[in-house]
Design a protein around this motif. Structure first.
Motif, short mmCIF file in Angstrom:
data_model
loop_
_atom_site.label_atom_id
_atom_site.label_comp_id
_atom_site.label_asym_id
_atom_site.label_seq_id
_atom_site.Cartn_x
_atom_site.Cartn_y
_atom_site.Cartn_z
N VAL A 45 0.86 -1.18 0.00
CA VAL A 45 0.00 0.00 0.00
C VAL A 45 0.90 1.24 0.00
N LYS A 46 0.56 2.18 -0.83
CA LYS A 46 1.30 3.44 -0.90
C LYS A 46 0.47 4.52 -0.21
N ALA A 47 0.99 5.08 0.84
CA ALA A 47 0.33 6.17 1.57
C ALA A 47 1.39 6.89 2.38
N LYS A 48 1.09 8.11 2.80
CA LYS A 48 2.04 8.88 3.61
C LYS A 48 1.99 8.49 5.07
N ASN A 49 0.88 7.99 5.51
CA ASN A 49 0.67 7.66 6.92
C ASN A 49 0.96 6.17 7.15
N PHE A 50 1.94 5.86 8.03
CA PHE A 50 2.30 4.46 8.31
C PHE A 50 1.12 3.66 8.83
N SER A 51 0.32 4.28 9.65
CA SER A 51 -0.84 3.61 10.22
C SER A 51 -1.82 3.19 9.13
N THR A 52 -2.02 4.03 8.15
CA THR A 52 -2.89 3.71 7.02
C THR A 52 -2.34 2.52 6.24
N ILE A 53 -1.04 2.52 6.02
CA ILE A 53 -0.39 1.43 5.29
C ILE A 53 -0.57 0.12 6.04
N GLN A 56 -4.34 -1.03 6.09
CA GLN A 56 -4.87 -1.47 4.79
C GLN A 56 -4.22 -2.78 4.35
N GLU A 57 -2.91 -2.89 4.55
CA GLU A 57 -2.25 -4.16 4.22
C GLU A 57 -2.82 -5.28 5.08
N GLY A 58 -3.10 -4.98 6.34
CA GLY A 58 -3.70 -5.97 7.23
C GLY A 58 -5.05 -6.45 6.73
N LYS A 59 -5.89 -5.52 6.29
CA LYS A 59 -7.21 -5.89 5.74
C LYS A 59 -7.04 -6.75 4.49
N ASN A 60 -6.08 -6.39 3.65
CA ASN A 60 -5.84 -7.16 2.43
C ASN A 60 -5.36 -8.58 2.74
N ILE A 61 -4.55 -8.72 3.77
CA ILE A 61 -4.09 -10.04 4.20
C ILE A 61 -5.26 -10.85 4.74
N GLY A 105 4.31 -9.56 7.07
CA GLY A 105 3.79 -8.22 6.80
C GLY A 105 4.76 -7.40 5.96
N GLY A 106 4.37 -6.20 5.69
CA GLY A 106 5.19 -5.30 4.89
C GLY A 106 6.29 -4.63 5.69
N SER A 107 6.88 -3.64 5.09
CA SER A 107 8.02 -2.94 5.69
C SER A 107 7.72 -2.30 7.04
N TYR A 108 6.45 -1.94 7.25
CA TYR A 108 6.10 -1.24 8.48
C TYR A 108 5.46 -2.14 9.54
N GLY A 109 5.42 -3.44 9.27
CA GLY A 109 4.91 -4.36 10.27
C GLY A 109 3.47 -4.78 10.01
N ASN A 110 2.86 -5.31 11.07
CA ASN A 110 1.52 -5.89 10.98
C ASN A 110 0.53 -5.11 11.83
N SER A 111 -0.70 -5.12 11.39
CA SER A 111 -1.76 -4.44 12.13
C SER A 111 -2.12 -5.24 13.39
N GLN A 112 -2.69 -4.55 14.35
CA GLN A 112 -3.15 -5.22 15.57
C GLN A 112 -4.24 -6.23 15.23
N GLN A 113 -5.01 -5.95 14.21
CA GLN A 113 -6.09 -6.85 13.79
C GLN A 113 -5.52 -8.22 13.38
#
Length: 157
Positions: A45-53, A56-61, A105-113
């Motif tokens: 996911v491309k976004a400026k906000n790490f939390s958004t990335i 969104q990557e978490g939802k996609n996973i 996960g991606g470069s910024y890690g995994n979501s809490q979800q």
């Protein structure tokens, strides 16, 4: 010897470094000779906000996880295993008719979800690896585990 086991890997991002790509292909092909393995690549996911990335990557996973999947999330705070213990984890999951589903996960890690959804959090090392190298290490350890299960001499102990 071919096992009836199924293994699934969900990871974020393509392998861009040719050395990591070649190493991952080597171990992926070796694993295919022993059991069924499926790989799902989630687009970064491309976004400026790490939390958004991360979210969104978490939802996609999560959209790629099936009911039979036993979710194993690679996480720096996860449990450490030696190779014999790791092979027993894979063997136990597969003999219970579940599919070990490894998530990187991606470069910024995994979501809490995703962390909450995981059945097991594992760490490959107390060190931090880029996700491309983590993928290669994971594949090598899956291959090593399968050779331990089938009694192949790859693992010397």
């Amino acid at each position: 010897m071919k096992l009836t086991y199924n293994i699934k890997i969900i990871r974020v991002g393509k392998i861009k470094n040719k050395y990591f790509y070649n190493a991952s292909k080597l171990y992926f092909d070796r694993i295919k000779n022993i059991c069924n393995i499926k790989e799902i690549i989630i687009k970064e996911v491309k976004a400026k906000n790490f939390s958004t990335i991360i979210n969104q990557e978490g939802k996609n996973i999560i959209n790629k996880i099936d009911k039979k999947d036993f979710i194993i999330l690679l996480d720096e705070k996860g449990k450490l295993f030696n190779s014999i213990e790791f092979s027993k984890v894979i063997d136990n999951i597969c003999t219970q008719q579940k599919i070990p589903c490894f998530i990187i996960g991606g470069s910024y890690g995994n979501s809490q979800q995703i962390k909450n959804k995981a059945d097991l959090l594992i760490s490959l090392s107390p060190l931090t690896f880029c996700h491309e190298l983590a993928y290669v290490v994971l594949l090598e350890q899956i291959y090593r585990s399968l050779t331990i299960i089938i009694g192949h001499p790859y693992h010397n102990e």
